[in-house]
Design a protein around this motif. Structure first.
Motif, PDB file in Angstrom:
ATOM      1  N   ASP A 179      -1.066   9.865 -24.035  1.00  0.00           N
ATOM      2  CA  ASP A 179      -0.743  10.927 -23.107  1.00  0.00           C
ATOM      3  C   ASP A 179       0.592  10.547 -22.464  1.00  0.00           C
ATOM      4  N   GLU A 180       1.513  11.357 -23.062  1.00  0.00           N
ATOM      5  CA  GLU A 180       2.913  11.084 -22.361  1.00  0.00           C
ATOM      6  C   GLU A 180       2.958  11.409 -20.989  1.00  0.00           C
ATOM      7  N   ALA A 181       3.443  10.533 -19.964  1.00  0.00           N
ATOM      8  CA  ALA A 181       3.465  10.998 -18.548  1.00  0.00           C
ATOM      9  C   ALA A 181       4.604  10.234 -17.921  1.00  0.00           C
ATOM     10  N   ILE A 182       5.181  10.863 -16.743  1.00  0.00           N
ATOM     11  CA  ILE A 182       6.027  10.025 -15.982  1.00  0.00           C
ATOM     12  C   ILE A 182       5.271  10.165 -14.589  1.00  0.00           C
ATOM     13  N   TYR A 183       5.289   8.910 -13.924  1.00  0.00           N
ATOM     14  CA  TYR A 183       4.783   9.068 -12.537  1.00  0.00           C
ATOM     15  C   TYR A 183       5.423   8.231 -11.741  1.00  0.00           C
ATOM     16  N   LEU A 184       5.399   8.600 -10.493  1.00  0.00           N
ATOM     17  CA  LEU A 184       5.933   7.751  -9.283  1.00  0.00           C
ATOM     18  C   LEU A 184       4.733   7.061  -8.503  1.00  0.00           C
ATOM     19  N   ARG A 185       4.537   5.955  -8.606  1.00  0.00           N
ATOM     20  CA  ARG A 185       3.479   5.319  -7.962  1.00  0.00           C
ATOM     21  C   ARG A 185       4.009   5.028  -6.370  1.00  0.00           C
ATOM     22  N   ILE A 186       3.631   5.618  -5.571  1.00  0.00           N
ATOM     23  CA  ILE A 186       4.232   5.595  -4.106  1.00  0.00           C
ATOM     24  C   ILE A 186       3.269   5.129  -3.205  1.00  0.00           C
ATOM     25  N   ILE A 187       3.833   4.668  -1.833  1.00  0.00           N
ATOM     26  CA  ILE A 187       2.903   4.228  -0.742  1.00  0.00           C
ATOM     27  C   ILE A 187       2.861   5.467   0.215  1.00  0.00           C
ATOM     28  N   SER A 188       1.642   5.839   0.353  1.00  0.00           N
ATOM     29  CA  SER A 188       1.662   7.047   1.119  1.00  0.00           C
ATOM     30  C   SER A 188       0.557   6.956   2.529  1.00  0.00           C
ATOM     31  N   LYS A 189       0.933   7.689   3.300  1.00  0.00           N
ATOM     32  CA  LYS A 189      -0.095   7.750   4.552  1.00  0.00           C
ATOM     33  C   LYS A 189      -1.383   8.158   4.119  1.00  0.00           C
ATOM     34  N   SER A 190      -2.581   7.544   4.273  1.00  0.00           N
ATOM     35  CA  SER A 190      -3.815   8.250   3.739  1.00  0.00           C
ATOM     36  C   SER A 190      -3.925   9.479   4.565  1.00  0.00           C
ATOM     37  N   PRO A 191      -4.993  10.340   4.105  1.00  0.00           N
ATOM     38  CA  PRO A 191      -5.252  11.425   4.998  1.00  0.00           C
ATOM     39  C   PRO A 191      -6.167  11.068   6.282  1.00  0.00           C
ATOM     40  N   GLY A 192      -6.017  11.933   7.197  1.00  0.00           N
ATOM     41  CA  GLY A 192      -6.740  11.862   8.481  1.00  0.00           C
ATOM     42  C   GLY A 192      -5.838  11.352   9.535  1.00  0.00           C
ATOM     43  N   LEU A 193      -6.289  11.020  10.894  1.00  0.00           N
ATOM     44  CA  LEU A 193      -5.604  10.667  11.867  1.00  0.00           C
ATOM     45  C   LEU A 193      -4.951   9.287  11.862  1.00  0.00           C
ATOM     46  N   THR A 194      -5.147   8.334  11.046  1.00  0.00           N
ATOM     47  CA  THR A 194      -4.892   6.994  11.023  1.00  0.00           C
ATOM     48  C   THR A 194      -3.205   6.983  10.517  1.00  0.00           C
ATOM     49  N   SER A 195      -2.719   5.750  10.611  1.00  0.00           N
ATOM     50  CA  SER A 195      -1.279   5.728   9.835  1.00  0.00           C
ATOM     51  C   SER A 195      -1.529   4.803   8.849  1.00  0.00           C
TER      52      SER A 195
END
Ligand code: BG6
Length: 304
Positions: A179-195
């Motif tokens: 399954d050919e793919a290109i992806y960026l694994r990133i660090i992101s803020k999780s949803p909701g009010l927290t950081s």
């Protein structure tokens, strides 16, 4: 290569160097053994069968400079150039393994030392790459079938998010199969009010991103077509072959003729010997468990 050089706008290319990239991992795993080819395989082993050719080509395409044009000879010139900058490999750069049960396969010689698994670390001694560990790994009878290149970016100094040190760094992954793919694994803020920060992926699955992609030609179909058209871009030129052997042969002889090196046994269907993880750790790296993200096993075919 299209993705590195065909884009009319600047994207990742300015980051493509030892200032921003911490390591590169190239993995080729198969979830089956020698499949009746032991008579051939036992005389050559995984380093000659996969590393010196398939994986070194992937390293060359990822690390070479921009070719003068898309003409096959220009591409091959750049591959030769970067391969010449590769530091010659020594046996101590490798971990070798052999799956338990290999010696019982028909055609395997008694007391065979032939590796069915190998991993090694490379260094390209040029201005762009010197100091970036390039880890390559190939093995038969492992836990999954997978070929991918994983580029890990450096952590930033002085990050203001707490716990940032415990999170993995951003990665670009090019998955060649399945399954050919290109992806960026990133660090992101999780949803909701927290950081709170969490891992997430920006993914391009070739099979689902374009309507016509259900018809992606098989790699060998592409090569046969290239033969018919006389396009040599994806074929190795003799000087490229020579330089590849020059880099691998001393280590191969050392591994084969010195009693100091014996393949570490590993369980079929496993990730291979733990020594591979220790080798990566020596260079401050960890082998990624490819489809694991945030502790969840994502199915590669599920689409974005
Ligand atoms: O994944 P592909 O394209 O079938 O290629 C893998 C095969 O490549 C061949 O060159 C090796 O001799 C095999 O051992 C290996 O299984």
């Amino acid at each position: 290569m299209c993705w590195r050089y065909d884009s009319p706008t600047t994207f990742l290319e300015p980051l493509w160097n030892n200032q921003h990239i911490q390591s590169i991992q190239v993995t080729f795993k198969e979830n089956f053994g020698v499949e009746g080819r032991a008579g051939y395989f036992d005389h050559y082993g995984i380093i000659r069968d996969i590393m010196q050719n398939h994986l070194l080509q992937m390293v060359a395409l990822f690390t070479m400079e921009q070719p003068v044009s898309l003409h096959a000879e220009d591409i091959r010139d750049e591959k030769v150039k970067v391969l010449r900058s590769l530091e010659p490999l020594r046996a101590s750069d490798f971990v070798i393994g052999q799956y338990i049960g290999y010696s019982e396969e028909e055609g395997v010689r008694q007391n065979s030392k032939t590796p069915t698994f190998a991993t090694c670390r490379m260094n390209i001694r040029n201005r762009r790459w010197d100091g970036v560990p390039i880890l390559i790994k190939a093995g038969k009878n492992l836990d999954e079938r997978l070929a991918e290149v994983r580029v890990t970016f450096r952590s930033v100094p002085g990050c203001i998010f707490s716990l940032a040190n415990t999170l993995p760094t951003n990665e670009l992954v090019v998955r060649v199969q399945p399954d050919e793919a290109i992806y960026l694994r990133i660090i992101s803020k999780s949803p909701g009010l927290t950081s709170r920060l969490e891992e997430a992926r920006l993914t391009l699955f070739y099979r689902t991103a374009w309507e016509e992609a259900h018809d992606i030609p098989d790699a060998y179909e592409r090569l046969i077509l290239d033969v018919i058209y006389g396009d040599k871009s994806l074929f190795i030129r003799s000087d490229e072959l020579e330089v590849a052997w020059d880099k691998f042969t001393p280590a191969l002889h050392e591994l084969e003729f010195s009693d100091q090196y014996r393949p570490v046994p590993y369980v079929p269907g496993s990730r291979g010997p733990a020594e591979a993880d220790y080798l990566a750790a020596r260079y401050g790296c960890m082998w990624a468990s490819d489809l694991d993200i945030g502790g969840k096993r994502l199915r590669s075919t599920s689409g974005p």
